[in-house]
Design an enzyme around this catalytic site. Structure first.
Site, mmCIF file in Angstrom:
data_model
loop_
_atom_site.group_PDB
_atom_site.id
_atom_site.type_symbol
_atom_site.label_atom_id
_atom_site.label_comp_id
_atom_site.label_asym_id
_atom_site.label_seq_id
_atom_site.Cartn_x
_atom_site.Cartn_y
_atom_site.Cartn_z
ATOM 1 N N GLY A 108 -0.371 3.249 7.791
ATOM 2 C CA GLY A 108 -1.206 3.022 8.956
ATOM 3 C C GLY A 108 -1.250 1.584 9.405
ATOM 4 C CB CYS A 109 0.256 -1.526 8.132
ATOM 5 S SG CYS A 109 0.350 -3.261 8.535
#
Length: 276
Positions: A108-109
């Site tokens: 999710g970065c």
């Protein structure tokens, strides 16, 4: 073995009683993006639709201007991860060599590895005007997502990003354990199919952070709809980019935060739901 879903044995406790069972859970794999032999980023993601991810990430990050800038793309499956090897034209390779970053991106970065505040909050592209959508169209579009989320139906643990148009319904939908990855995959799918996003909506099953707005602007979609709330910076970025940011979409309605003129009550045309 790089498959999107794994069956895992586990112990289950219900009402203080233990039992055994198996659960399907999503895989999480290191995905290395390389350009002309050099590693640019390593992200954690779901090993599915990887060509879409490579193209979409490259477009959304500004590494390439169009899918045609990629001379070749190979998905190389290694023992401990997957390498997405791309070869670009020489001028593109020279440009990314100046901003190459070696990062290990957690799931999710979106902007990990960015080296300056200015780059992190860079202005989003200005989107085209597009068209007006009715509340019925927005609600119908969002309700069409769940039945098409094959991985999430098995695991209840992944995000989805989809593109909807009035004439075709859900044109494409992509899933990933990372919400940014899912949107990158959608961007790649639309680019590879030469689908213009100027008259449709990007749909998200996640919250709306600034990176999600930046990626939607790069796709060229004038409207984005999400199930969760936006951040304040996401709202400001969408306002500046000309995007209609619609969020907190539930069964009984939604909230429009920016450029409300693209949402107006009217009789919606017949809607077709298909997926690429």
């Amino acid at each position: 073995m790089h498959v999107p879903v794994q069956a895992i044995d586990r112990e289950i406790w219900r009402d203080a009683v233990a039992s055994a069972g198996t659960r399907l859970i999503p895989e999480e794999t290191p995905l290395a993006l390389t350009y002309n032999g050099g590693t640019y980023a390593v992200m954690m993601g779901t090993p599915q639709n990887l060509e879409d991810f490579a193209v979409g990430f490259s477009l959304d990050e500004g590494i390439i201007r169009s899918v045609d800038d990629i001379k070749s793309l190979d998905v190389v499956r290694l023992d401990d991860g997957i390498e997405l090897r791309m070869w670009l034209e020489s001028e593109d390779a020279a440009r990314i060599s100046e901003r190459r970053r070696h990062i290990a991106g957690p799931t999710g970065c979106g902007i990990c590895g960015i080296e300056s505040i200015a780059e992190a909050i860079r202005p989003a592209a200005i989107v085209p005007q597009g068209q007006i959508f009715t509340p019925r169209q927005i609600m119908t579009a969002m309700q069409a997502i769940a039945p098409l989320q094959s991985i999430n139906m098995q695991t209840r643990a992944v995000h989805a990003a989809a593109f909807w148009s009035p004439s075709h319904g859900i044109v494409a939908l992509r899933e990933d354990v990372g919400r940014h990855n899912a949107l990158d995959k959608l961007a790649g799918s639309l680019a590879r199919s030469r689908t213009s996003a100027c008259n449709g909506m990007v749909l998200l099953t996640s919250r709306v952070s600034v990176e999600m707005v930046q990626k939607t602007a790069a796709i060229g979609a004038p409207v984005m709809v999400a199930v969760s709330a936006p951040t304040a910076l996401a709202v400001r970025t969408a306002e500046a980019a000309g995007i209609t940011l619609t969020a907190i979409a539930r069964n009984d309605g939604f909230e429009v935060f920016t450029h409300q003129g693209r949402v107006a009550a009217d009789c919606a045309p017949e809607i077709i739901d298909v997926v690429a």
